[in-house]
Design a protein around this motif. Structure first.
Motif, mmCIF file in Angstrom:
data_model
loop_
_atom_site.group_PDB
_atom_site.id
_atom_site.type_symbol
_atom_site.label_atom_id
_atom_site.label_comp_id
_atom_site.label_asym_id
_atom_site.label_seq_id
_atom_site.Cartn_x
_atom_site.Cartn_y
_atom_site.Cartn_z
ATOM 1 N N GLY A 183 0.777 -1.229 0.000
ATOM 2 C CA GLY A 183 0.000 0.000 0.000
ATOM 3 C C GLY A 183 0.810 1.281 0.000
ATOM 4 N N GLN A 184 2.154 1.180 0.076
ATOM 5 C CA GLN A 184 3.006 2.369 0.081
ATOM 6 C C GLN A 184 4.066 2.234 -1.009
ATOM 7 O OE1 GLN A 184 2.715 5.168 1.963
ATOM 8 N NE2 GLN A 184 0.839 4.345 2.885
ATOM 9 N N ILE A 185 4.151 3.224 -1.886
ATOM 10 C CA ILE A 185 5.093 3.141 -3.005
ATOM 11 C C ILE A 185 6.534 3.151 -2.501
ATOM 12 C CG2 ILE A 185 5.925 4.371 -5.049
ATOM 13 C CD1 ILE A 185 3.049 5.156 -5.609
ATOM 14 N N ARG A 186 6.791 3.888 -1.447
ATOM 15 C CA ARG A 186 8.138 3.883 -0.859
ATOM 16 C C ARG A 186 8.537 2.466 -0.461
ATOM 17 N NH1 ARG A 186 11.645 7.371 2.104
ATOM 18 N NH2 ARG A 186 12.744 6.276 3.758
ATOM 19 N N ASP A 187 7.614 1.723 0.136
ATOM 20 C CA ASP A 187 7.908 0.354 0.549
ATOM 21 C C ASP A 187 8.114 -0.553 -0.656
ATOM 22 O OD1 ASP A 187 7.664 1.142 3.168
ATOM 23 O OD2 ASP A 187 5.602 0.430 3.390
ATOM 24 N N MET A 188 7.385 -0.320 -1.740
ATOM 25 C CA MET A 188 7.574 -1.112 -2.952
ATOM 26 C C MET A 188 9.011 -0.983 -3.452
ATOM 27 S SD MET A 188 3.991 0.011 -4.776
ATOM 28 C CE MET A 188 4.461 -0.571 -6.403
ATOM 29 N N ILE A 189 9.508 0.249 -3.478
ATOM 30 C CA ILE A 189 10.865 0.489 -3.970
ATOM 31 C C ILE A 189 11.898 -0.135 -3.033
ATOM 32 C CG2 ILE A 189 12.550 2.298 -4.506
ATOM 33 C CD1 ILE A 189 10.148 4.078 -5.280
ATOM 34 N N ARG A 190 11.697 0.016 -1.730
ATOM 35 C CA ARG A 190 12.652 -0.540 -0.765
ATOM 36 C C ARG A 190 12.662 -2.070 -0.805
ATOM 37 N NH1 ARG A 190 11.542 1.465 4.934
ATOM 38 N NH2 ARG A 190 13.609 0.583 5.299
ATOM 39 N N LEU A 191 11.489 -2.674 -0.990
ATOM 40 C CA LEU A 191 11.435 -4.136 -1.083
ATOM 41 C C LEU A 191 12.146 -4.634 -2.331
ATOM 42 C CD1 LEU A 191 7.749 -4.727 0.081
ATOM 43 C CD2 LEU A 191 9.812 -5.584 1.223
ATOM 44 N N ALA A 192 12.008 -3.893 -3.433
ATOM 45 C CA ALA A 192 12.731 -4.272 -4.647
ATOM 46 C C ALA A 192 14.233 -4.187 -4.424
ATOM 47 C CB ALA A 192 12.305 -3.384 -5.811
ATOM 48 N N ALA A 193 14.671 -3.151 -3.729
ATOM 49 C CA ALA A 193 16.099 -3.003 -3.437
ATOM 50 C C ALA A 193 16.616 -4.155 -2.596
ATOM 51 C CB ALA A 193 16.350 -1.679 -2.721
ATOM 52 N N ARG A 194 15.776 -4.706 -1.721
ATOM 53 C CA ARG A 194 16.182 -5.821 -0.860
ATOM 54 C C ARG A 194 16.117 -7.174 -1.560
ATOM 55 N NH1 ARG A 194 16.113 -5.352 4.661
ATOM 56 N NH2 ARG A 194 16.928 -7.496 4.520
ATOM 57 N N GLY A 195 15.703 -7.181 -2.826
ATOM 58 C CA GLY A 195 15.691 -8.428 -3.572
ATOM 59 C C GLY A 195 14.420 -9.238 -3.438
ATOM 60 N N VAL A 196 13.382 -8.639 -2.854
ATOM 61 C CA VAL A 196 12.122 -9.369 -2.684
ATOM 62 C C VAL A 196 11.428 -9.575 -4.024
ATOM 63 C CG1 VAL A 196 9.837 -9.269 -1.620
ATOM 64 C CG2 VAL A 196 11.845 -8.562 -0.321
ATOM 65 N N GLY A 197 11.583 -8.649 -4.942
ATOM 66 C CA GLY A 197 10.949 -8.740 -6.246
ATOM 67 C C GLY A 197 11.322 -7.538 -7.079
ATOM 68 N N VAL A 198 10.556 -7.295 -8.137
ATOM 69 C CA VAL A 198 10.733 -6.104 -8.962
ATOM 70 C C VAL A 198 9.446 -5.293 -8.880
ATOM 71 C CG1 VAL A 198 12.309 -7.327 -10.497
ATOM 72 C CG2 VAL A 198 9.874 -7.199 -11.077
ATOM 73 N N THR A 199 9.525 -4.018 -9.207
ATOM 74 C CA THR A 199 8.328 -3.192 -9.154
ATOM 75 C C THR A 199 8.340 -2.172 -10.271
ATOM 76 O OG1 THR A 199 6.897 -1.938 -7.638
ATOM 77 C CG2 THR A 199 9.242 -1.398 -7.598
ATOM 78 N N VAL A 200 7.153 -1.757 -10.677
ATOM 79 C CA VAL A 200 6.990 -0.741 -11.712
ATOM 80 C C VAL A 200 6.341 0.472 -11.052
ATOM 81 C CG1 VAL A 200 5.966 -0.156 -13.941
ATOM 82 C CG2 VAL A 200 6.728 -2.499 -13.488
ATOM 83 N N VAL A 201 7.025 1.601 -11.094
ATOM 84 C CA VAL A 201 6.551 2.813 -10.420
ATOM 85 C C VAL A 201 6.771 4.011 -11.333
ATOM 86 C CG1 VAL A 201 7.055 1.890 -8.116
ATOM 87 C CG2 VAL A 201 8.797 3.235 -9.327
ATOM 88 N N PRO A 202 6.128 5.132 -11.060
ATOM 89 C CA PRO A 202 6.430 6.346 -11.820
ATOM 90 C C PRO A 202 7.859 6.803 -11.537
ATOM 91 C CG PRO A 202 4.347 6.559 -10.633
ATOM 92 C CD PRO A 202 5.021 5.335 -10.105
ATOM 93 N N ARG A 203 8.521 7.293 -12.559
ATOM 94 C CA ARG A 203 9.869 7.821 -12.350
ATOM 95 C C ARG A 203 9.854 8.947 -11.321
ATOM 96 N NH1 ARG A 203 13.587 11.609 -14.062
ATOM 97 N NH2 ARG A 203 15.721 10.773 -14.379
ATOM 98 N N SER A 204 8.747 9.697 -11.285
ATOM 99 C CA SER A 204 8.636 10.806 -10.346
ATOM 100 C C SER A 204 8.630 10.348 -8.899
ATOM 101 C CB SER A 204 7.355 11.594 -10.622
ATOM 102 O OG SER A 204 6.206 10.760 -10.515
#
Length: 309
Positions: free
Chosen positions: A226-247
């Motif tokens: 539910g939080q885009i910040r968490d999506m990016i951090r989880l991707a950085a930790r290797g949990v998966g990949v994510t698609v987000v706005p560049r902004s």
């Protein structure tokens, strides 16, 4: 039918609990129950189905709920319009705000500017999936909302102004097989890393789903956050990949803050998408037929910031 009866009705409809609704309305539970019973007598229908364990809206209650919201919103707007005769000295603005901003200006600065110009206006900001916020504007629960929707995704009955758009990007962990690329197609993503996706019903979710559909591939394994910040951090930790706005990663709408390197958590990589239609749209939605002065003033401030860029 009295306005306070409609307020009591909506409190029960939202909490599904007479005790909590009474506390919200600052009345005794017995008094609230009596007023609900009086409302039911006035409308000639039972509005709630009550048991010892639950409170549910009847068909009549479901019909009345959006009408009650619009009636009360119209009353509030009428009062605000009368106040505005002597200048916008007071009022209320209920604003919905999407998490990510594909716009070339900072929404925090817009809010701050509005507050300076109109200090007497009570400002309430809420966040929810874009479709829910647009529906809330239509129902009168919000005065306006900045949402992640394209113009053709805005519900009928609402006006909108496009604020900006920006590309979607893929964020992958540093050890991902595609991490050394500058750009990828969604069809290139292997199944080894699940997709970290945003909440269903959001504008971003729709735009990502459309991008996968254009690529002719299924998103594969995924889970929702539910939080885009968490999506990016989880991707950085290797949990998966994510698609987000560049902004969301860089620029004034970034959700990552100052504790990052080049806009990303350490170990993460941002890759461009080769799909030119993979774009995050942002617009402001409102009902132009029933716009309160406080909301009109916000649109003016918003337009000035958008026009400055």
């Amino acid at each position: 039918m009295e306005l306070r009866h409609l307020r009591y009705f909506l409190a029960v409809a939202e909490t599904r609990n007479f005790t909590q609704a009474a506390a919200r309305c600052y009345v005794a539970q017995s008094a609230l129950s009596q007023q609900i019973a009086r409302l039911e007598k006035d409308v000639g229908a039972t509005l709630f189905s009550r048991t010892s364990r639950s409170v549910r809206l009847t068909a009549a209650g479901e019909l009345l709920r959006p009408l009650a919201r619009r009636i009360l919103a119209d009353v509030d707007n009428a009062q605000a319009a009368l106040d505005a005769l002597a200048g916008l000295r007071r009022g209320r603005l209920r604003l919905g705000l999407v998490q990510t901003m594909a716009v070339p200006f900072d929404m925090v600065e817009v809010l701050a500017d509005y507050r300076v110009r109109h200090p007497g206006v009570d400002l309430g900001v809420s966040n929810a999936p874009s479709s829910e916020m647009a529906d809330a504007v239509l129902a009168g629960g919000l005065d306006l909302a900045v949402v992640g929707l394209a113009g053709d995704q805005v519900p009928d009955g609402l006006d909108h102004r496009t604020l900006g758009s920006g590309p979607l990007v893929v964020v992958v962990p540093g050890e991902h097989p595609l991490a050394d690329r500058d750009a990828v197609g969604l069809a290139d993503l292997p199944d080894s890393h699940p997709l970290i996706r945003f909440t269903r019903g959001s504008g971003l979710g729709r735009q990502v789903e459309a991008a996968f559909a254009r690529a002719g591939v299924d998103a594969g394994r995924h889970f929702e956050v539910g939080q885009i910040r968490d999506m990016i951090r989880l991707a950085a930790r290797g949990v998966g990949v994510t698609v987000v706005p560049r902004s969301a990663v860089v620029g004034p709408g970034s959700v990552m803050g100052l504790d990052t390197a080049d806009g990303l958590p350490l170990g993460a990589r941002m890759l461009r998408l080769t799909d030119p239609e993979a774009v995050h749209h942002v617009c402001v939605v409102f009902d132009g037929t029933r716009l309160a002065p406080a909301a009109e003033a916000f649109l003016d401030v918003l337009g000035q910031h958008a026009g400055d860029r």
